[in-house]
Design an enzyme around this catalytic site. Structure first.
Site, mmCIF file in Angstrom:
data_model
loop_
_atom_site.group_PDB
_atom_site.id
_atom_site.type_symbol
_atom_site.label_atom_id
_atom_site.label_comp_id
_atom_site.label_asym_id
_atom_site.label_seq_id
_atom_site.Cartn_x
_atom_site.Cartn_y
_atom_site.Cartn_z
ATOM 1 N N TYR A 20 -8.787 -25.327 -8.218
ATOM 2 C CA TYR A 20 -7.597 -24.589 -7.792
ATOM 3 C C TYR A 20 -7.717 -23.102 -8.128
ATOM 4 C CZ TYR A 20 -5.649 -29.046 -6.670
ATOM 5 O OH TYR A 20 -5.438 -30.270 -6.084
ATOM 6 N N TYR A 148 0.562 -37.880 -8.562
ATOM 7 C CA TYR A 148 -0.721 -37.236 -8.257
ATOM 8 C C TYR A 148 -1.799 -38.310 -8.197
ATOM 9 C CZ TYR A 148 -4.967 -34.542 -8.422
ATOM 10 O OH TYR A 148 -6.211 -34.048 -8.120
ATOM 11 N N ASP A 249 -2.487 -46.619 -10.388
ATOM 12 C CA ASP A 249 -3.460 -45.555 -10.621
ATOM 13 C C ASP A 249 -3.457 -45.223 -12.108
ATOM 14 O OD1 ASP A 249 -4.871 -43.226 -10.913
ATOM 15 O OD2 ASP A 249 -4.005 -42.214 -9.170
ATOM 16 N N LYS A 278 -11.567 -40.880 -15.192
ATOM 17 C CA LYS A 278 -11.428 -39.916 -16.281
ATOM 18 C C LYS A 278 -12.105 -40.367 -17.585
ATOM 19 C CE LYS A 278 -8.203 -36.692 -14.582
ATOM 20 N NZ LYS A 278 -7.190 -36.917 -13.569
#
Ligand code: PLP
Length: 431
Positions: A20, A148, A249, A278
């Site tokens: 980003y 997200y 998720d 992750k």
């Protein structure tokens, strides 16, 4: 900073994208030379205490001898082989372990390269499942606002429409359904009005919905919000009632971060499909996985085209499998629950003074996650430099300043992180 270091950073800014980022921004980036334990050492020699675990990943800290050894030993055997038609012990051992430790109904594993890809896989599994069940109209998804799920196009289509920038990509993103972000807080019960809209969308549109996808209990990058496990329990029941699959998720929440090994355990539910990533490899290598129930895998496998249509080149990379397996062993052999519990208490104490700061809207802590939500977005270049000057690595976004340190962090180090957050916000250095 030396001329050489400055030239390096100029090159970085001019030619290299960061997450980003823009190629002409004045938000500083810092060059890291090495990392060990809870410390990052910058090229100029400065040491920072890590408050981020490199975005949820480095749960054991950095440069962990056991994890280094796992990779070195695997390297002697093979770094990689294709997974089409071949298999290997690291993958088999890892997948068996994942099946053992994840919610009980999850029985098959698809190994993927990154969290976003594991979400794509979960969505494709749900669609193929309903195709196989001769309900091909069930192709849409429902998710939660503030959710997200990743940055690829399929995953983006189930991210919060505002923070996920749906307008920018409106021609290509699939149109899905969104229920409000759960209003019932962690620890509270879920009242009928809290779940009414989710129920209404399901009851009206279930014939076209393949799955509900959500982050159990902790909404991460879309707002760092914690919600009631009771909501999750009721959402699971609604999915069953309306014949919609549930995709959990757990990419951010998996491996202990919320205080349970997986956040689904707070609600004692077993989803149909689950994504993890992750911290799966302890932050060493990129790897994720999508697990599903026997019902889902059998339905896909026993019906045309008699295969699940996905197959990444680097699927089940042996180095990543080996280090993931060792990371899980390390975690389970430690008293991680006590450690996360201690971090929770220390974050609660350490961040409490922030509540008195005018600009602060909310302070909340769950497991090894501490969040200070401001009334307005921070000035990234100022606050980032201020944190580095204070000797800590904390990376805010928008209105959120948050801590999720490696589990090995000591009390004194947590206090330094919390003090830095308080002092910098209190001084107004974030404006
Ligand atoms: C980070 C994250 C993803 C995306 O994972 P990547 O590895 O960045 O592609 C998906 N879902 C959640 C909940 C995440 O936190």
């Amino acid at each position: 900073m030396s001329d050489k270091q400055k030239a390096m950073l100029d090159d970085d800014r001019d030619h290299i994208w960061h997450p980003y980022s823009s190629t002409n921004s004045n938000v500083p980036v810092f060059a890291v030379r090495s990392a060990k334990g809870v410390h990052l050492t910058l090229e100029d020699g400065k040491q920072l205490i890590d408050g981020m675990s490199s975005w949820w990943c480095a749960i054991h800290g950095y440069n962990v001898p056991e994890l280094n050894t796992a990779i070195e030993q695997q390297l002697d055997d093979m770094a990689h082989v294709m997974f089409g038609g071949l298999t290997h012990a690291p993958a088999i051992k890892l997948c068996n372990k994942l099946i053992e430790i994840t919610p009980e109904k999850l029985e098959t594993v698809f190994l993927a390269d990154s969290g976003s890809v594991s979400v794509e896989i979960a969505m494709k599994m749900a669609i193929q499942y309903w195709q196989a069940r001769k309900l091909p109209k069930k192709q849409k998804f429902i998710s939660l606002k503030n959710g997200y799920h990743g940055d690829t196009l399929g995953a983006m289509s189930v991210c919060d429409p505002v923070t996920g920038m749906h307008t920018l990509f409106s021609e290509v993103l699939a149109k899905n359904y969104f229920a409000p972000s759960p209003k019932c807080k962690f620890g509270d019960s879920c009242q009928p009005q809290h779940i009414e809209e989710l129920k209404e969308i399901l009851s009206t549109h279930h014939k076209s919905i393949a799955a509900l996808i959500l982050e159990p209990v902790v909404q991460g990058a879309g707002g760092m919000k914690f919600y009631s496990p009771d909501y999750l329990k009721q959402a699971k029941a609604l999915c069953e009632q309306y014949d919609v699959l549930l995709i959990a998720d757990e990419i951010a929440t998996g491996f202990g971060r919320s205080g349970k090994l997986f956040a689904c355990e707070h609600a004692a539910i077993s989803p149909d499909i689950m994504c993890i990533g992750k911290s799966l490899t302890g932050g060493y290598m990129t790897m994720a996985a999508t697990l599903c129930t026997r019902e889902v895998s059998d339905m896909i496998s026993n019906n045309p085209p008699y295969a699940f249509m996905h197959g990444p080149t680097f699927m089940a990379n042996p180095l990543a499998c080996s280090v993931a397996l060792e990371s899980i062993h390390l975690l389970l052999a430690s008293d991680w629950q006590q450690k996360v519990h201690n971090i929770e208490q220390q974050l609660n104490d350490g961040l409490a003074p922030c509540k008195a700061i005018d600009d602060v809207a909310d302070v909340r802590v769950l497991g090894a996650i501490g969040v200070v939500e401001l009334k307005q977005a921070v000035n990234m270049s100022k606050i980032q430099q201020a944190f580095v000057d204070a000797g800590v690595w904390i990376r805010p976004f928008g209105k959120l300043v948050y801590l999720m340190p490696p589990y090995i962090i000591e009390t004194a180090e947590i206090n330094i992180l919390c003090d830095a957050v308080f002092c910098i916000l209190n001084d107004g250095k974030h404006l």
